[in-house]
Design a protein around this motif. Sequence first.
Motif, PDB file in Angstrom:
ATOM      1  N   GLY A 120       0.711  -1.070  -0.079  1.00  0.00           N
ATOM      2  CA  GLY A 120       0.040   0.043  -0.049  1.00  0.00           C
ATOM      3  C   GLY A 120       0.575   1.258  -0.060  1.00  0.00           C
ATOM      4  O   GLY A 120       0.181   2.361   0.317  1.00  0.00           O
ATOM      5  N   GLU A 121       2.193   1.208  -0.186  1.00  0.00           N
ATOM      6  CA  GLU A 121       2.923   2.205  -0.395  1.00  0.00           C
ATOM      7  C   GLU A 121       3.016   3.052  -1.627  1.00  0.00           C
ATOM      8  O   GLU A 121       3.267   4.152  -1.549  1.00  0.00           O
ATOM      9  N   ARG A 122       2.486   2.535  -2.671  1.00  0.00           N
ATOM     10  CA  ARG A 122       2.538   3.196  -3.884  1.00  0.00           C
ATOM     11  C   ARG A 122       1.274   2.627  -4.916  1.00  0.00           C
ATOM     12  O   ARG A 122       0.902   1.625  -4.536  1.00  0.00           O
ATOM     13  N   VAL A 123       1.086   3.535  -5.820  1.00  0.00           N
ATOM     14  CA  VAL A 123       0.115   3.130  -6.657  1.00  0.00           C
ATOM     15  C   VAL A 123       0.559   2.864  -8.159  1.00  0.00           C
ATOM     16  O   VAL A 123       1.396   3.968  -8.429  1.00  0.00           O
ATOM     17  N   LEU A 124       0.465   1.969  -8.738  1.00  0.00           N
ATOM     18  CA  LEU A 124       1.009   1.693  -9.947  1.00  0.00           C
ATOM     19  C   LEU A 124      -0.154   1.907 -11.179  1.00  0.00           C
ATOM     20  O   LEU A 124      -1.000   1.166 -11.260  1.00  0.00           O
ATOM     21  N   LEU A 125       0.272   2.718 -12.093  1.00  0.00           N
ATOM     22  CA  LEU A 125      -0.549   2.724 -13.291  1.00  0.00           C
ATOM     23  C   LEU A 125       0.080   2.589 -14.581  1.00  0.00           C
ATOM     24  O   LEU A 125       1.407   2.827 -14.631  1.00  0.00           O
ATOM     25  N   VAL A 126      -0.657   1.804 -15.282  1.00  0.00           N
ATOM     26  CA  VAL A 126       0.116   1.465 -16.540  1.00  0.00           C
ATOM     27  C   VAL A 126      -1.005   1.691 -17.903  1.00  0.00           C
ATOM     28  O   VAL A 126      -2.178   1.487 -17.578  1.00  0.00           O
ATOM     29  N   ALA A 127      -0.375   2.218 -18.808  1.00  0.00           N
ATOM     30  CA  ALA A 127      -0.993   2.513 -20.135  1.00  0.00           C
ATOM     31  C   ALA A 127      -0.761   1.406 -21.144  1.00  0.00           C
ATOM     32  O   ALA A 127       0.315   1.090 -21.379  1.00  0.00           O
ATOM     33  N   ARG A 128      -2.001   0.771 -21.924  1.00  0.00           N
ATOM     34  CA  ARG A 128      -1.718  -0.301 -22.831  1.00  0.00           C
ATOM     35  C   ARG A 128      -2.531   0.146 -23.804  1.00  0.00           C
ATOM     36  O   ARG A 128      -3.427   0.915 -23.902  1.00  0.00           O
ATOM     37  N   ASP A 129      -2.119  -0.374 -25.005  1.00  0.00           N
ATOM     38  CA  ASP A 129      -2.753  -0.449 -26.235  1.00  0.00           C
ATOM     39  C   ASP A 129      -3.965  -1.296 -26.308  1.00  0.00           C
ATOM     40  O   ASP A 129      -4.067  -2.060 -25.464  1.00  0.00           O
ATOM     41  N   GLN A 130      -4.400  -1.306 -27.454  1.00  0.00           N
ATOM     42  CA  GLN A 130      -5.623  -2.348 -27.849  1.00  0.00           C
ATOM     43  C   GLN A 130      -5.192  -3.885 -27.776  1.00  0.00           C
ATOM     44  O   GLN A 130      -6.103  -4.630 -27.338  1.00  0.00           O
ATOM     45  N   ALA A 131      -3.930  -3.598 -28.117  1.00  0.00           N
ATOM     46  CA  ALA A 131      -3.348  -5.399 -28.271  1.00  0.00           C
ATOM     47  C   ALA A 131      -2.881  -5.727 -26.798  1.00  0.00           C
ATOM     48  O   ALA A 131      -2.133  -6.894 -26.441  1.00  0.00           O
ATOM     49  N   GLU A 132      -3.098  -4.634 -25.528  1.00  0.00           N
ATOM     50  CA  GLU A 132      -2.550  -5.083 -24.405  1.00  0.00           C
ATOM     51  C   GLU A 132      -0.873  -4.833 -24.337  1.00  0.00           C
ATOM     52  O   GLU A 132      -0.602  -5.229 -23.049  1.00  0.00           O
ATOM     53  N   ARG A 133      -0.277  -4.475 -25.170  1.00  0.00           N
ATOM     54  CA  ARG A 133       1.106  -3.908 -25.158  1.00  0.00           C
ATOM     55  C   ARG A 133       1.131  -2.631 -24.022  1.00  0.00           C
ATOM     56  O   ARG A 133       0.438  -1.769 -24.175  1.00  0.00           O
ATOM     57  N   ILE A 134       2.227  -2.755 -23.221  1.00  0.00           N
ATOM     58  CA  ILE A 134       2.389  -1.495 -22.371  1.00  0.00           C
ATOM     59  C   ILE A 134       3.083  -0.582 -22.881  1.00  0.00           C
ATOM     60  O   ILE A 134       4.146  -0.841 -23.692  1.00  0.00           O
ATOM     61  N   ALA A 135       2.459   0.595 -23.106  1.00  0.00           N
ATOM     62  CA  ALA A 135       2.974   1.718 -23.658  1.00  0.00           C
ATOM     63  C   ALA A 135       3.699   2.820 -22.694  1.00  0.00           C
ATOM     64  O   ALA A 135       4.714   3.495 -23.007  1.00  0.00           O
ATOM     65  N   GLY A 136       3.401   2.690 -21.541  1.00  0.00           N
ATOM     66  CA  GLY A 136       3.804   3.704 -20.461  1.00  0.00           C
ATOM     67  C   GLY A 136       3.378   3.139 -19.142  1.00  0.00           C
ATOM     68  O   GLY A 136       2.624   2.434 -18.841  1.00  0.00           O
ATOM     69  N   THR A 137       4.024   3.859 -18.016  1.00  0.00           N
ATOM     70  CA  THR A 137       3.698   3.581 -16.824  1.00  0.00           C
ATOM     71  C   THR A 137       4.257   4.817 -15.779  1.00  0.00           C
ATOM     72  O   THR A 137       4.899   5.637 -16.350  1.00  0.00           O
ATOM     73  N   VAL A 138       3.542   4.983 -14.563  1.00  0.00           N
ATOM     74  CA  VAL A 138       3.990   5.741 -13.915  1.00  0.00           C
ATOM     75  C   VAL A 138       3.398   5.523 -12.219  1.00  0.00           C
ATOM     76  O   VAL A 138       2.739   4.515 -12.214  1.00  0.00           O
ATOM     77  N   GLN A 139       4.171   5.864 -11.326  1.00  0.00           N
ATOM     78  CA  GLN A 139       4.013   5.650  -9.844  1.00  0.00           C
ATOM     79  C   GLN A 139       3.599   6.595  -9.176  1.00  0.00           C
ATOM     80  O   GLN A 139       4.100   7.746  -9.165  1.00  0.00           O
ATOM     81  N   VAL A 140       2.507   6.514  -8.272  1.00  0.00           N
ATOM     82  CA  VAL A 140       2.153   7.488  -7.277  1.00  0.00           C
ATOM     83  C   VAL A 140       2.606   6.794  -5.622  1.00  0.00           C
ATOM     84  O   VAL A 140       1.908   6.107  -5.309  1.00  0.00           O
ATOM     85  N   VAL A 141       3.581   7.561  -5.160  1.00  0.00           N
ATOM     86  CA  VAL A 141       3.949   7.061  -3.800  1.00  0.00           C
ATOM     87  C   VAL A 141       3.276   7.808  -2.835  1.00  0.00           C
ATOM     88  O   VAL A 141       3.391   8.966  -2.517  1.00  0.00           O
ATOM     89  N   VAL A 142       2.072   6.930  -2.111  1.00  0.00           N
ATOM     90  CA  VAL A 142       1.461   7.469  -1.281  1.00  0.00           C
ATOM     91  C   VAL A 142       1.960   7.294   0.099  1.00  0.00           C
ATOM     92  O   VAL A 142       1.603   7.870   0.956  1.00  0.00           O
ATOM     93  N   GLY A 143       2.681   6.392   0.343  1.00  0.00           N
ATOM     94  CA  GLY A 143       3.271   5.977   1.656  1.00  0.00           C
ATOM     95  C   GLY A 143       4.484   7.125   1.866  1.00  0.00           C
ATOM     96  O   GLY A 143       5.333   7.193   1.405  1.00  0.00           O
TER      97      GLY A 143
END
Length: 175
Positions: free
Chosen positions: A61-84
């Motif tokens: 619960g220390e961080r939230v992981l966000l992932v961006a994916r295209d229509q084929a579910e390929r990962i396009a990008g990511t970012v984290q929110v460190v809430v802890g």
Amino acid sequence: MINRITVGVVDAGAAGAMADGLADVLVDCVEGGASVSFMSPMDKQDALEFWRGVAAGVARGERVLLVARDQAERIAGTVQVVVGQPPNQPHRADVSKLLVHRDYRRQGVGRQLMEAVDQIAAEAGKTLLVLDTETGSDAERLYERAGWQRAGVIPDFALKPHGGLCATTFFYKHV
């Protein structure tokens, strides 16, 4: 053709399952010159280990992981929110490791990820976000366009992945 990108929160189990794709994005960014804590050549095993650590942070619960994916579910990008955060900073979160694969740059992926950061932070009751980035980078311009305020620049703060020192700009945003 422009890829349709979706951004979503990823739980610890999914983060572990996506580690290989996330590692590919990290390696691509480092090899492309992004100053994101790693040096070139970036070993995929090191990248996998990094993402396993992120998944563990998500599980705690220390961080939230966000992932961006295209229509084929390929990962396009990511970012984290460190809430802890420490007890005297419950209102604050750090934004960490905005990474967009070079195949998806200039398509709004970074903007979508940062819009999701604002939403996640607000939902978590965070009112202040902070981040740092390489001075003069594309990311710096992205943050400015997204309403982030420049707090200052520290010269020679980090090494570029292919060598040489770079300055780092610190930003904050009220959400």
